[in-house]
Design a protein around this motif. Structure first.
Motif, PDB file in Angstrom:
ATOM      1  N   ALA A 118     -16.379 -11.916  19.783  1.00  0.00           N
ATOM      2  CA  ALA A 118     -17.684 -11.454  19.297  1.00  0.00           C
ATOM      3  C   ALA A 118     -17.492 -10.173  18.503  1.00  0.00           C
ATOM      4  N   ARG A 162     -18.441  -6.554  17.357  1.00  0.00           N
ATOM      5  CA  ARG A 162     -19.146  -5.428  17.970  1.00  0.00           C
ATOM      6  C   ARG A 162     -20.268  -4.908  17.069  1.00  0.00           C
ATOM      7  N   HIS A 166     -22.635  -8.916  16.490  1.00  0.00           N
ATOM      8  CA  HIS A 166     -22.652  -9.830  17.640  1.00  0.00           C
ATOM      9  C   HIS A 166     -22.364 -11.284  17.278  1.00  0.00           C
ATOM     10  N   TRP A 196     -17.555 -10.109  26.019  1.00  0.00           N
ATOM     11  CA  TRP A 196     -18.958 -10.328  25.684  1.00  0.00           C
ATOM     12  C   TRP A 196     -19.574 -11.303  26.676  1.00  0.00           C
ATOM     13  N   ALA A 214     -23.564 -13.405  20.374  1.00  0.00           N
ATOM     14  CA  ALA A 214     -23.431 -12.948  21.742  1.00  0.00           C
ATOM     15  C   ALA A 214     -24.619 -12.041  22.064  1.00  0.00           C
ATOM     16  N   LYS A 260     -24.652  -9.826  24.753  1.00  0.00           N
ATOM     17  CA  LYS A 260     -24.151  -8.521  25.184  1.00  0.00           C
ATOM     18  C   LYS A 260     -22.685  -8.397  24.782  1.00  0.00           C
ATOM     19  N   VAL A 261     -22.359  -7.367  24.043  1.00  0.00           N
ATOM     20  CA  VAL A 261     -20.994  -7.119  23.596  1.00  0.00           C
ATOM     21  C   VAL A 261     -20.565  -5.764  24.108  1.00  0.00           C
TER      22      VAL A 261
END
Length: 65
Positions: free
Chosen positions: A7, A9, A12, A34, A61, A63-64
């Motif tokens: 993923a 940053r 995402h 992630w 994603a 949450k990374v």
């Protein structure tokens, strides 16, 4: 498998495991760390796309780290 993918940053976007740069934004800041996964097919009609600042269709994603 999704766990093997990288993923970005910055945006995402979920990239292939062998990617050196993000296919979406060109950033080289990719991570295996992630969680969560969303596929946005029509960002212009999506309710979550504006919240995630997504303007291009693809896999993202949630949450990374």
């Amino acid at each position: 498998m999704a766990e093997d993918r990288l993923a970005c940053r910055e945006c995402h976007f979920v990239n292939n495991p062998d990617a050196q740069t993000c296919e979406n934004c060109g950033s080289s800041s990719l991570t295996e760390d992630w969680a969560g996964y969303v596929i946005i097919t029509h960002p212009e009609d999506s309710e979550i796309a504006p919240e995630m600042n997504v303007s291009e269709p693809g896999s993202y994603a949630l949450k990374v780290r």
